[in-house]
Design a protein around this motif. Sequence first.
Motif, PDB file in Angstrom:
ATOM      1  N   LEU A  93       0.836  -1.211   0.000  1.00 35.35           N
ATOM      2  CA  LEU A  93       0.000   0.000   0.000  1.00 35.35           C
ATOM      3  C   LEU A  93       0.863   1.251   0.000  1.00 35.35           C
ATOM      4  N   PHE A  98      -1.123   4.184  -1.652  1.00 35.07           N
ATOM      5  CA  PHE A  98      -2.503   4.015  -1.196  1.00 35.07           C
ATOM      6  C   PHE A  98      -2.635   3.985   0.326  1.00 35.07           C
ATOM      7  N   ASP A 100      -2.700   5.842   2.889  1.00 31.04           N
ATOM      8  CA  ASP A 100      -3.615   6.694   3.648  1.00 31.04           C
ATOM      9  C   ASP A 100      -4.943   6.912   2.929  1.00 31.04           C
ATOM     10  N   ASP A 101      -5.241   6.032   1.965  1.00 29.28           N
ATOM     11  CA  ASP A 101      -6.534   6.125   1.278  1.00 29.28           C
ATOM     12  C   ASP A 101      -7.661   5.814   2.265  1.00 29.28           C
ATOM     13  N   GLU A 102      -8.772   6.506   2.108  1.00 29.06           N
ATOM     14  CA  GLU A 102      -9.874   6.319   3.065  1.00 29.06           C
ATOM     15  C   GLU A 102     -10.494   4.925   2.982  1.00 29.06           C
ATOM     16  N   ASP A 103     -10.243   4.198   1.886  1.00 25.17           N
ATOM     17  CA  ASP A 103     -10.790   2.844   1.771  1.00 25.17           C
ATOM     18  C   ASP A 103      -9.922   1.792   2.460  1.00 25.17           C
ATOM     19  N   SER A 109      -4.052   1.308   7.823  1.00 22.50           N
ATOM     20  CA  SER A 109      -3.506   2.588   7.377  1.00 22.50           C
ATOM     21  C   SER A 109      -2.562   3.179   8.424  1.00 22.50           C
ATOM     22  N   THR A 113       1.320   3.555   7.140  1.00 26.86           N
ATOM     23  CA  THR A 113       1.891   4.883   6.877  1.00 26.86           C
ATOM     24  C   THR A 113       3.169   5.121   7.676  1.00 26.86           C
ATOM     25  N   GLU A 132       4.045   3.876  -8.195  1.00 25.38           N
ATOM     26  CA  GLU A 132       2.994   4.839  -7.806  1.00 25.38           C
ATOM     27  C   GLU A 132       2.219   5.323  -9.025  1.00 25.38           C
ATOM     28  N   THR A 136      -1.778   4.757  -9.648  1.00 22.61           N
ATOM     29  CA  THR A 136      -2.695   5.874  -9.937  1.00 22.61           C
ATOM     30  C   THR A 136      -3.431   5.631 -11.248  1.00 22.61           C
ATOM     31  N   ALA A 139      -6.101   3.006 -10.744  1.00 18.37           N
ATOM     32  CA  ALA A 139      -7.240   3.531  -9.985  1.00 18.37           C
ATOM     33  C   ALA A 139      -8.092   4.449 -10.857  1.00 18.37           C
ATOM     34  N   LEU A 154      -7.912  -2.401  -2.822  1.00 15.56           N
ATOM     35  CA  LEU A 154      -6.748  -1.525  -3.002  1.00 15.56           C
ATOM     36  C   LEU A 154      -5.445  -2.311  -2.852  1.00 15.56           C
TER      37      LEU A 154
END
Length: 197
Positions: A93, A98, A100-103, A109, A113, A132, A136, A139, A154
Amino acid sequence: MRAAIRSGGAMDVPCGTCTACCTGSQFVHVGPDETDALADIPAELLFPAPGLPDGHVVLGYDDRGHCPMLVDGRCSIYDHRPRTCRTYDCRVLVAAGFADDEDVPVEISRRATRWRFDHRGESARMEQAAVERAATFLADHPEALPPEAGRPSLTRLAALAIEVADLFVDAQPDVVGVRAALSAALAQMRDSSAWRR
Ligand code: SF4
């Protein structure tokens, strides 16, 4: 990571006492060939895996989001844990951008991180930047995913980005090219059920 993604083999992750992926409200896929894990998990905790052939099951979680096989903060079936658990590596991740993605479940997370990568040189830095960019792109362009990719989480999307990152090192490939590369990569994965978390 590439070797583990392709082989379905275990990752050597320095998890320490972290159990974020066991407490993050995640379904754990178990394949029909995983006889050790299936023998150790009570049948009443397993449910048919949506979208997969008969025999594929998922292990759910309790009302706290904890895997029921987690007992006193430890996996009670560690030596026989499912392939999904043995291959999981939250560093994908981070590699994909990804973390800190909200999903992403907050427990994962929070831990992911905190990872930091050291790069051995400029080429390694460029390679990670390509991962990366690939992530992106995937996604932003779900149409680049071949049908056999399913509807990836993810984590799985990050693993797929690692698989096609070479295309993004010094170019911006189109959807058709990425889709073809993903099809080839998925065909190479000995067990494409790995990285399904
Ligand atoms: S089976 Fe074990 S390693 Fe896998 S999620 Fe459950 S407690 Fe964690």
